[in-house]
Design a protein around this motif. Structure first.
Motif, PDB file in Angstrom:
ATOM      1  N   ASN A   1       0.829  -1.214   0.000  1.00  0.00           N
ATOM      2  CA  ASN A   1       0.000   0.000   0.000  1.00  0.00           C
ATOM      3  C   ASN A   1       0.858   1.256   0.000  1.00  0.00           C
ATOM      4  O   ASN A   1       0.560   2.242  -0.683  1.00  0.00           O
ATOM      5  N   HIS A   2       1.936   1.217   0.789  1.00  0.00           N
ATOM      6  CA  HIS A   2       2.828   2.378   0.849  1.00  0.00           C
ATOM      7  C   HIS A   2       3.475   2.629  -0.510  1.00  0.00           C
ATOM      8  O   HIS A   2       3.577   3.782  -0.958  1.00  0.00           O
ATOM      9  N   SER A   3       3.887   1.553  -1.174  1.00  0.00           N
ATOM     10  CA  SER A   3       4.506   1.702  -2.498  1.00  0.00           C
ATOM     11  C   SER A   3       3.498   2.220  -3.511  1.00  0.00           C
ATOM     12  O   SER A   3       3.814   3.080  -4.342  1.00  0.00           O
ATOM     13  N   ALA A   4       2.265   1.697  -3.443  1.00  0.00           N
ATOM     14  CA  ALA A   4       1.231   2.153  -4.368  1.00  0.00           C
ATOM     15  C   ALA A   4       0.897   3.616  -4.143  1.00  0.00           C
ATOM     16  O   ALA A   4       0.731   4.392  -5.107  1.00  0.00           O
ATOM     17  N   ASN A   5       0.810   4.047  -2.883  1.00  0.00           N
ATOM     18  CA  ASN A   5       0.504   5.448  -2.599  1.00  0.00           C
ATOM     19  C   ASN A   5       1.634   6.366  -3.058  1.00  0.00           C
ATOM     20  O   ASN A   5       1.392   7.467  -3.575  1.00  0.00           O
ATOM     21  N   ARG A   6       2.879   5.916  -2.886  1.00  0.00           N
ATOM     22  CA  ARG A   6       4.011   6.740  -3.325  1.00  0.00           C
ATOM     23  C   ARG A   6       4.036   6.868  -4.845  1.00  0.00           C
ATOM     24  O   ARG A   6       4.335   7.927  -5.384  1.00  0.00           O
TER      25      ARG A   6
END
Length: 583
Positions: free
Chosen positions: A253-258
């Motif tokens: 999720n963090h990678s997708a949001n970034r």
């Protein structure tokens, strides 16, 4: 591979029970060779000295039989219910005695529920917050223990006694079927939703592994120390899997949001209704409501007033808002809650000063150790005389008074001491002992009902014990689903029952090994055991297949299917118990 083939065969044969198998035409007992080859002889044997034979005696002989038969003796528990029925009371009062015992059984279930929800769980929450555990770790460890405390303690007590192990098998399998069919079906009916695919498949796979492991143990008829530790090890693997999967999910999720932030550098901020905290938050509404009843000028309560208010289990504002049914139930539970308030410290992170009540907490330093020594092992250690002169309970009382005096003189009413978190450990220990004592009485009482009513331990376990321990989870999960959190409710259905089965069997067998031998003999109580195992395994396999085929959408049709499955299972179990279905 052999156990897997036998397990699949039981899944099929448990729903084809009219198939004829050769056996004794008089007793209906299947010969070991016909049933499962030489392995079956390891645990199949006639119980010629069982306590259930007391009903074949005349009324004048039953009391002597109960006193002389080891199988009728219950090591734990404060009341010997068999001697109460057959020795202390006349035979013509047996129906009345059974009626009062059933009422007492329901009250014991209330004791288990109140102690777990209001005393055991808050202390576990305080311990997890003191240890600074993440939500995932706390959820699969302390929260699972708090929610499943009645089931785990009941199964542990039943498994630690050879002649009541059938209660544990029936309760764990029966609760597993009840929760994964009735509770999950009710959640699907109340709030159709799409379940999270990976957590659902993970929980179902681990639950099937636990059921298959238990089936192998029952099929072999023996359980070793390594196999017992395997139950606890499997749960450790489950906890690690939950933590790792949560970490991977958050990282994705963090990678997708970034990535999305790099693609769209400017995203206008839109205020959602949930973000409007100053206007619509429930916390502020509650604060405004509480401020209406707060005094205009600050005042300092006396120590006696704090003690009396702390021992009052009824909130006046809550009492006025509730229905008459709630008030009646509260009046019934009030003496129990006062007793628990007197003996169990509660450290609640959600309350002011973490629920520090100086006079009550100091009083609990005296009463809590007394409860421990007078309740553990039915008070055997508390009544022990040191050097034949001084009882242990008196020494415990003096020690509690000494510690209580020190705490009272070195603390104030307004601020909790730095060591206030240690009270949560004491509350955890005392509430666990209360739950264990109530669970021991439940197991002893169900054993007596099985003997008097000529019912097997498996049937009592899958009905009364499983229903009594699971009905609270049923209502709480349905309430969570109605509030808009069906995923949380369905996760609780599977995650909690995994903990109950693995720890209930593992800890119970470890306790029995500690007192006896490291290789235990388990004796399945006839065809009903295999009906239980096969039905639970079949329900999990069907969920594992049907839910992905429906694209993980749980609607009302699936809920009706689960409820019908449980109804058919219960009908087959009752027909098997009363001999309409036999081998």
């Amino acid at each position: 591979m052999k156990y897997l083939l036998v397990f699949i065969s039981v899944l099929l044969l448990s729903w084809c029970p009219f198939r004829h198998v050769s056996g004794d035409p008089v007793t209906g007992v299947v010969s070991p060779v016909d049933m499962a080859g030489p392995e079956y002889t390891m645990f199949h044997k006639e119980n010629t000295n069982g306590c259930d034979l007391v009903m074949n005696m005349s009324t004048s002989q039953r009391c002597a039989f109960v006193k002389d038969t080891p199988d009728c003796y219950m090591e734990d528990g404060f009341i010997n219910y068999l001697q109460l029925v057959f020795c202390l009371l006349p035979p013509n009062l047996t129906p009345l005695t059974i009626t009062f015992c059933i009422i007492w059984l329901f009250f014991l279930f209330i004791v288990l529920g109140v102690t777990a929800s209001k005393f055991f769980c808050p202390n576990l929450s305080a311990i997890s917050s003191s240890l600074r555990l993440t939500h995932n770790v706390a959820g699969v460890t302390f929260l699972a223990l708090g929610n499943g405390a009645p089931d785990v303690f009941s199964a542990t007590v039943a498994f630690s006694r050879p002649h009541t192990a059938g209660l544990a098998v029936g309760a764990l399998f029966g609760a597993g079927i009840f929760v994964t069919t009735v509770v999950a079906g009710a959640v699907s009916l109340v709030k159709p939703f799409t379940v999270a695919s990976r957590p659902f498949l993970r929980d179902v796979v681990f639950f099937m592994a636990a059921v298959f492991w238990t089936f192998v143990i029952l099929y072999k008829g023996t359980i070793s120390l390594g196999e017992t530790l395997g139950y606890l090890g499997l749960y450790v693997v489950y906890v690690i899997t939950v933590i790792v999967s949560a970490y991977v999910y958050s990282h994705q999720n963090h990678s997708a949001n970034r990535t999305s932030a790099q693609i769209s550098p400017y995203i206008p901020e839109i205020l959602s209704p949930d973000d409007d905290a100053p206007l619509l938050s429930n916390g502020n509404i509650q604060q405004d409501y509480d401020s209406e009843y707060s005094p205009l000028l600050p005042y300092c309560e006396s120590t006696a007033t704090i003690l009396l208010n702390s021992l009052n289990p009824v909130d006046g504002r809550t009492w006025r808002r509730k229905t008459w049914g709630w008030r009646t139930a509260k009046i019934i539970k009030m003496p129990l809650e006062v007793l628990l308030l007197l003996t169990v410290p509660v450290v609640d992170p959600d309350k002011d000063n973490r629920n520090w009540r100086r006079p009550l907490n100091c009083l609990q330093l005296v009463t809590a150790p007394l409860v421990c020594v007078l309740t553990f092992q039915s008070g055997e250690y508390g009544l022990y005389l040191i050097s034949g002169l001084f009882p242990v309970w008196a020494l415990t009382l003096l020690f509690g008074l000494f510690i209580s005096a020190i705490v009272f003189l070195t603390t104030t009413n307004d601020h909790p001491p730095p060591y206030h978190s240690l009270f949560s450990l004491l509350g955890f220990l005392v509430s666990a002992i209360w739950i264990s004592a109530a669970a021991s009485e439940v197991v002893s009482l169900l054993h007596m009902l099985g003997v008097v009513l000529c019912l097997s331990n498996n049937l009592l376990g899958l009905t009364l014990l499983a229903w009594g321990n699971s009905i609270g989870d049923c209502f709480s999960d349905i309430t969570i689903a109605r509030q808009g959190y069906p995923r949380m409710a369905i996760s609780a259905c599977f995650g909690g029952i995994i903990f109950n089965m693995l720890f209930g069997v593992g800890i119970g067998c470890l306790l029995q090994m500690f007192h006896h031998e490291t290789l235990l003999m388990l004796e399945p109580e006839g065809l009903l055991t295999w009906v239980l195992a096969g039905s639970l395994g079949l329900s999990l396999v069907l969920s594992f297949v049907i839910v992905p085929l429906r694209r993980f959408h749980l609607d009302k049709a699936y809920g009706v299917f689960l409820l019908l499955f449980y109804a058919v299972f219960l009908l087959v179990a009752l027909l098997t118990e009363f001999g309409f279905i036999h081998t």
